[in-house]
Scaffold this active site. Sequence first.
Site, PDB file in Angstrom:
ATOM      1  N   HIS A  21       0.996  -1.123  -0.275  1.00  0.00           N
ATOM      2  CA  HIS A  21       0.023  -0.136   0.078  1.00  0.00           C
ATOM      3  C   HIS A  21       0.726   1.265   0.213  1.00  0.00           C
ATOM      4  O   HIS A  21       0.525   2.234  -0.640  1.00  0.00           O
ATOM      5  CB  HIS A  21      -0.896  -0.227   1.261  1.00  0.00           C
ATOM      6  N   GLN A 346      14.045  -3.180  -6.047  1.00  0.00           N
ATOM      7  CA  GLN A 346      13.351  -3.752  -6.802  1.00  0.00           C
ATOM      8  C   GLN A 346      12.925  -3.182  -8.231  1.00  0.00           C
ATOM      9  O   GLN A 346      13.433  -3.761  -9.184  1.00  0.00           O
ATOM     10  CB  GLN A 346      12.048  -4.458  -6.387  1.00  0.00           C
ATOM     11  N   GLU A 369       5.524  -3.112 -12.292  1.00  0.00           N
ATOM     12  CA  GLU A 369       7.155  -2.867 -12.299  1.00  0.00           C
ATOM     13  C   GLU A 369       7.629  -3.728 -13.427  1.00  0.00           C
ATOM     14  O   GLU A 369       8.465  -3.179 -14.200  1.00  0.00           O
ATOM     15  CB  GLU A 369       7.810  -3.136 -11.058  1.00  0.00           C
ATOM     16  N   GLY A 384      -5.852 -13.764  -3.328  1.00  0.00           N
ATOM     17  CA  GLY A 384      -6.350 -12.375  -3.773  1.00  0.00           C
ATOM     18  C   GLY A 384      -6.293 -11.944  -5.186  1.00  0.00           C
ATOM     19  O   GLY A 384      -6.458 -12.841  -6.189  1.00  0.00           O
ATOM     20  N   ASP A 385      -6.091 -10.800  -5.364  1.00  0.00           N
ATOM     21  CA  ASP A 385      -5.883 -10.294  -6.686  1.00  0.00           C
ATOM     22  C   ASP A 385      -4.584 -11.065  -7.652  1.00  0.00           C
ATOM     23  O   ASP A 385      -4.653 -10.952  -9.026  1.00  0.00           O
ATOM     24  CB  ASP A 385      -5.347  -8.685  -6.908  1.00  0.00           C
ATOM     25  N   GLN A 386      -3.839 -11.692  -6.939  1.00  0.00           N
ATOM     26  CA  GLN A 386      -2.429 -12.178  -7.634  1.00  0.00           C
ATOM     27  C   GLN A 386      -2.695 -13.339  -8.664  1.00  0.00           C
ATOM     28  O   GLN A 386      -2.462 -13.315  -9.759  1.00  0.00           O
ATOM     29  CB  GLN A 386      -1.637 -12.852  -6.656  1.00  0.00           C
TER      30      GLN A 386
HETATM   31  C1  UDX Z   1       0.092  -6.552  -1.479  1.00  0.00           C
HETATM   32  C2  UDX Z   1      -0.615  -7.850  -1.861  1.00  0.00           C
HETATM   33  O1  UDX Z   1      -0.131  -9.004  -1.416  1.00  0.00           O
HETATM   34  C3  UDX Z   1      -0.892  -7.710  -3.592  1.00  0.00           C
HETATM   35  O2  UDX Z   1      -1.634  -8.912  -3.894  1.00  0.00           O
HETATM   36  C4  UDX Z   1      -1.550  -6.587  -3.895  1.00  0.00           C
HETATM   37  O3  UDX Z   1      -1.617  -6.434  -5.444  1.00  0.00           O
HETATM   38  C5  UDX Z   1      -0.844  -5.281  -3.487  1.00  0.00           C
HETATM   39  O4  UDX Z   1      -0.591  -5.523  -2.000  1.00  0.00           O
HETATM   40  P1  UDX Z   1       2.648  -7.220  -1.879  1.00  0.00           P
HETATM   41  O5  UDX Z   1       2.224  -8.607  -1.721  1.00  0.00           O
HETATM   42  O6  UDX Z   1       3.671  -6.774  -0.836  1.00  0.00           O
HETATM   43  O7  UDX Z   1       1.447  -6.691  -1.934  1.00  0.00           O
HETATM   44  O8  UDX Z   1       3.373  -7.315  -3.431  1.00  0.00           O
HETATM   45  P2  UDX Z   1       3.518  -6.183  -4.446  1.00  0.00           P
HETATM   46  O9  UDX Z   1       2.223  -5.474  -4.689  1.00  0.00           O
HETATM   47  O10 UDX Z   1       4.339  -6.538  -5.577  1.00  0.00           O
HETATM   48  O11 UDX Z   1       4.198  -5.195  -3.641  1.00  0.00           O
HETATM   49  C6  UDX Z   1       5.543  -5.481  -3.254  1.00  0.00           C
HETATM   50  C7  UDX Z   1       6.471  -3.980  -3.306  1.00  0.00           C
HETATM   51  O12 UDX Z   1       7.551  -4.360  -2.671  1.00  0.00           O
HETATM   52  C8  UDX Z   1       6.802  -3.823  -4.644  1.00  0.00           C
HETATM   53  O13 UDX Z   1       6.713  -2.280  -4.805  1.00  0.00           O
HETATM   54  C9  UDX Z   1       8.183  -4.091  -4.771  1.00  0.00           C
HETATM   55  O14 UDX Z   1       9.043  -3.049  -5.723  1.00  0.00           O
HETATM   56  C10 UDX Z   1       8.772  -3.652  -3.378  1.00  0.00           C
HETATM   57  N1  UDX Z   1       9.942  -4.854  -3.311  1.00  0.00           N
HETATM   58  C11 UDX Z   1       9.635  -6.174  -2.884  1.00  0.00           C
HETATM   59  C12 UDX Z   1      11.080  -4.319  -3.095  1.00  0.00           C
HETATM   60  O15 UDX Z   1      11.345  -3.157  -3.144  1.00  0.00           O
HETATM   61  N2  UDX Z   1      12.094  -5.039  -2.544  1.00  0.00           N
HETATM   62  C13 UDX Z   1      12.058  -6.458  -2.592  1.00  0.00           C
HETATM   63  O16 UDX Z   1      13.090  -7.070  -2.255  1.00  0.00           O
HETATM   64  C14 UDX Z   1      10.477  -6.842  -2.852  1.00  0.00           C
END
Ligand code: UDX
Length: 471
Positions: A21, A346, A369, A384-386
Amino acid sequence: MASNNDAPTRVLMVSFPAQGHINPLLRLGKHLAAKGLSVTFSTTESIGKDIRAATSANNALHWRIGAGSLTFEFFEDGLSDDDPMRKNLLDYTVQLERVGRKVISHMIKKHAESNGLFSCIINNPFVPWVCDVATELGIPCALLWIQSVAVFTAYYHYFNKSLPFPTETDLYLDVPLPNVVLKHDEIPDFLHPFSPFPFLGKLILEQFKNLSKPFCILVDSFEELEFDCVKYLSKHLLVRPVGPLVKDPTHGNGVIRGDMVKVDDCMGWLSSKAPSSVVYISFGSVVYLPQEQIDEIARGLLMSKVSFLWVLKPPRRNLGLEPHVLPEGFLKQTSEGGKVVQWSPQEEVLAHPSVACFLTHCGWNSSMEALTFGVPVITFPAWGDQVTNAKFLVDVFGVGVRLGHRQAENKVVTGHEVENCLLKAMVGDTAEVLKRNALKWKDAADTATAHGGSSYRNLDAFVADIKTRSM
Ligand code: UDX
């Protein structure tokens, strides 16, 4: 109290305290600051502590960006670090709302004493009550939806009962979105009658109960990517896709990050690798794979002999999870071909020419990304949305291959399957097609965010909306 006309337009952002978020809302904050707005970014102090400890900017809380600025302002959620409520998302969101309504209202009034009211308040999902606080104080509010437009459309239909969804008695129902039919196991699975996390669906739907309050729904996507769903929704709501937000308007002002884990240095290592030779592996901030699955991914990597950069994040504190361990001698066996880190920068990694593909859980931030930087994906969604994002990445955008339909506790994907997927995504005809499509989306993302592009115009229109409404 009206705001002073000569002062920069001031915006408050309130984020649910989770990495997925914080990242998109903070990125939106940077864009708005780059357009001359003064942005206050607020989330809980529990996360503020992590961000301050993890980011290289350490205790800096205020930045000037062009004519605008960005300031962090954290607030207490009323719980001690080890309060058991932190382990239960549903209980935690109730507590956050109870405390947050008062705290955010107080914060707004305190700012108003010296600078007048904020011109707009922007929140992301899981904190829909922020719209109530804004409305009570007569401040326009907007929502940044942090998932895809397609997923928003699915929730929108579900909430309005405008399409039938699978039920306990009709499990295998398809859901036709404007451009694609989602099978029962491709819908955002919090909406499935047998979802393991039904309360998360309820939490997300709370935002839909409050949709009459935000004057605009911003999305981290772009019109060309999700044209049909944007067109459909625009008949009902003011939807403005403004992404990919990851394209940093501050041109390298990368110190303003919202990481909750300290970033490990891996860019030098990546630069020592040949172009398009490395698989980047990361499952976002929440998904935590079982140890057996980690073992099989390690086996697959060794068998494929592919170079890799693998994020094995530490378990979030208080969740009682064991840290992952790699098979004995694993890194030695890969002989310089692999690197394991706890957290990576990332977006920089995905923009690096050595990266050939991305093994991902398909969180929407990671998906955007990958599309932004033209990187093909191997999809391994958890929930979820994944699962819906994986469907789009593979079947609609044409940039991915599937490593299993989804992660499941009782079914570990084998090292052989990992090896096959890696080779398919990195060498041969399929790999070429994926790369070609990925580059096509990268170009489209570049165009959308360039001067005059769809997202550029949508962002400008949003800023104009804020200014008009605050006059
Ligand atoms: C959550 C939910 O799990 C996901 O389904 C929804 O779409 C958004 O909220 P998350 O699981 O954390 O998110 O995944 P993602 O949406 O991919 O966000 C992760 C963020 O962390 C990305 O912006 C990514 O760039 C960042 N990240 C991840 C890093 O900067 N470094 C890392 O090593 C891993």
